[in-house]
Design a protein around this motif. Structure first.
Motif, PDB file in Angstrom:
ATOM      1  N   UNK A   1       0.820  -1.218   0.000  1.00  0.00           N
ATOM      2  CA  UNK A   1       0.000   0.000   0.000  1.00  0.00           C
ATOM      3  C   UNK A   1       0.846   1.257   0.000  1.00  0.00           C
ATOM      4  N   UNK A   2       2.031   1.187   0.595  1.00  0.00           N
ATOM      5  CA  UNK A   2       2.909   2.362   0.643  1.00  0.00           C
ATOM      6  C   UNK A   2       3.345   2.816  -0.738  1.00  0.00           C
ATOM      7  N   UNK A   3       3.264   1.940  -1.733  1.00  0.00           N
ATOM      8  CA  UNK A   3       3.681   2.296  -3.094  1.00  0.00           C
ATOM      9  C   UNK A   3       2.492   2.674  -3.974  1.00  0.00           C
ATOM     10  N   UNK A   4       1.330   2.876  -3.369  1.00  0.00           N
ATOM     11  CA  UNK A   4       0.170   3.365  -4.098  1.00  0.00           C
ATOM     12  C   UNK A   4       0.045   4.875  -3.878  1.00  0.00           C
TER      13      UNK A   4
ATOM     14  N   UNK B   1       6.879   5.774  -6.098  1.00  0.00           N
ATOM     15  CA  UNK B   1       7.778   5.972  -4.948  1.00  0.00           C
ATOM     16  C   UNK B   1       7.556   7.322  -4.269  1.00  0.00           C
ATOM     17  N   UNK B   2       6.502   8.019  -4.647  1.00  0.00           N
ATOM     18  CA  UNK B   2       6.283   9.372  -4.132  1.00  0.00           C
ATOM     19  C   UNK B   2       6.143   9.383  -2.615  1.00  0.00           C
ATOM     20  N   UNK B   3       5.380   8.440  -2.069  1.00  0.00           N
ATOM     21  CA  UNK B   3       5.165   8.423  -0.610  1.00  0.00           C
ATOM     22  C   UNK B   3       6.465   8.138   0.135  1.00  0.00           C
ATOM     23  N   UNK B   4       7.242   7.178  -0.355  1.00  0.00           N
ATOM     24  CA  UNK B   4       8.512   6.838   0.289  1.00  0.00           C
ATOM     25  C   UNK B   4       9.465   8.021   0.235  1.00  0.00           C
ATOM     26  N   UNK B   5       9.544   8.665  -0.919  1.00  0.00           N
ATOM     27  CA  UNK B   5      10.432   9.825  -1.063  1.00  0.00           C
ATOM     28  C   UNK B   5       9.989  10.959  -0.143  1.00  0.00           C
ATOM     29  N   UNK B   6       8.681  11.188  -0.068  1.00  0.00           N
ATOM     30  CA  UNK B   6       8.179  12.262   0.797  1.00  0.00           C
ATOM     31  C   UNK B   6       8.491  11.992   2.261  1.00  0.00           C
ATOM     32  N   UNK B   7       8.338  10.738   2.685  1.00  0.00           N
ATOM     33  CA  UNK B   7       8.593  10.388   4.086  1.00  0.00           C
ATOM     34  C   UNK B   7      10.076  10.473   4.409  1.00  0.00           C
ATOM     35  N   UNK B   8      10.927  10.035   3.479  1.00  0.00           N
ATOM     36  CA  UNK B   8      12.372  10.013   3.730  1.00  0.00           C
ATOM     37  C   UNK B   8      12.974  11.417   3.685  1.00  0.00           C
ATOM     38  N   UNK B   9      12.496  12.257   2.777  1.00  0.00           N
ATOM     39  CA  UNK B   9      13.098  13.581   2.583  1.00  0.00           C
ATOM     40  C   UNK B   9      12.360  14.712   3.289  1.00  0.00           C
ATOM     41  N   UNK B  10      11.125  14.494   3.689  1.00  0.00           N
ATOM     42  CA  UNK B  10      10.349  15.566   4.308  1.00  0.00           C
ATOM     43  C   UNK B  10      10.874  15.946   5.677  1.00  0.00           C
ATOM     44  N   UNK B  11      11.042  17.213   5.908  1.00  0.00           N
ATOM     45  CA  UNK B  11      11.568  17.684   7.195  1.00  0.00           C
ATOM     46  C   UNK B  11      10.622  17.365   8.344  1.00  0.00           C
ATOM     47  N   UNK B  12       9.321  17.408   8.088  1.00  0.00           N
ATOM     48  CA  UNK B  12       8.346  17.086   9.135  1.00  0.00           C
ATOM     49  C   UNK B  12       8.540  15.666   9.630  1.00  0.00           C
ATOM     50  N   UNK B  13       8.677  14.728   8.714  1.00  0.00           N
ATOM     51  CA  UNK B  13       8.797  13.321   9.099  1.00  0.00           C
ATOM     52  C   UNK B  13      10.145  13.034   9.755  1.00  0.00           C
TER      53      UNK B  13
END
Length: 300
Positions: free
Chosen positions: A55-58, A73-85
């Motif tokens: 589901x993480x890749x949807x 890979x948008x969700x993974x990239x957002x979680x890995x690179x986002x300053x909030x996360x």
């Protein structure tokens, strides 16, 4: 001879043959005993984790809100690179480490007294006292601490004559509440580990002139280290994924569990929530990988 007797004879023969086969094949017997719980484990945990990973890749359509099952890979990239996360991840790990350290510091003397100092009758009483909080509802205990830590609570009343004040709600309150909630899970493995330490070792150390602290540091601590690590697995992992207590005494979106809950509920973004949920899973699997050779997993 009636037909019922004729029919029952093959059934008895089959049952006896099956019983004889199982008695001579212990591995088959063990496999049959474990089949049902292992099947449930696979369905509930392994399949659930696999679905979470997928589901993480949807993604979610920004206009309709419908989940799109195309690989991205948008969700993974957002979680890995986002300053909030990144900030929330560091905060979550920090809270989990603080809770773990506090629980170990509190659990060691309690477990040592239970295992090596208390009489057998007192041991049973103390064990009941440690287990009793586990019988109470999780929410009841969390809201009880909310009441204690409030500005008009009992802690404020106790500290007022000395000029002190309650820490109120926030991360300190979260650490205090989680430390209380998971303390029994740390005491019990350490207590079990101390019970396995022979009293003769302590007596021999005393006979040879060993003092208290050197005996504890050089003899007792190395023997119970796997049990201590086993207790830290409970407190660290449970704190890492908690979100209810944080909502009650700590505020919103303070930890990873809150972000997962927010994206599942209010934001209705299950793929992003799945991507965030992978962070604590990766952290705890990494921790288990690091401690696997200490024997801690054998003490769980």
């Amino acid at each position: 001879m009636t037909s019922a007797h004729v029919e029952s004879r093959p059934r008895r023969t089959t049952a006896r043959a099956g019983s004889a086969f199982l008695s001579t094949h212990p591995r088959t017997r063990l496999a049959l005993l474990l089949a049902a719980p292992l099947f449930w484990l696979v369905i509930v945990y392994i399949v659930a984790l696999a679905l979470l990973l997928v589901t993480a890749f949807w993604s979610v359509d920004s206009f309709t809100g419908v989940i799109t099952t195309e690989f991205t890979l948008d969700n993974i990239i957002e979680v890995v690179t986002g300053s909030l996360y990144q900030t929330v991840t560091l905060r979550t790990v920090g809270v989990a480490l603080a809770v773990t350290i506090i629980d170990v510091v509190l659990a060691l003397p309690i477990a040592f007294f239970m295992a090596k100092v208390a009489t057998p009758r007192m041991q049973r009483v103390l064990l009941i006292m440690v287990l009793t909080p586990l019988w109470a509802s999780y929410l009841v205990k969390a809201y009880a601490w909310r009441s204690v830590l409030s500005q008009d609570g009992i802690l404020e009343w106790l500290l007022a004559p000395f000029g002190g004040h309650t820490p109120g709600y926030g991360l300190p309150a979260t650490i205090i509440t989680l430390s209380y909630l998971w303390l029994p899970y740390v005491i019990l493995p350490i207590y079990a580990g101390l019970e396995r330490v022979p009293d003769s070792l302590l007596e021999a150390s005393g006979d040879l002139g060993g003092k208290t602290w050197p005996t504890l540091r050089l003899i007792v601590f190395p023997l119970i280290l796997p049990a201590i690590i086993a207790g830290t697995i409970f407190s660290f992992s449970l704190s890492l994924g908690d979100y209810i207590t944080v909502n009650i005494v700590g505020g919103t979106n303070q930890m990873l569990g809150n972000l997962v809950y927010t994206n599942v509920g209010a934001a209705n973004n299950l793929p992003l929530a799945s991507a965030i949920a992978l962070i604590p899973i990766v952290i705890i699997f990494g921790y288990l990988f690091l401690v696997r050779r200490t024997g801690a997993l054998d003490n769980l």
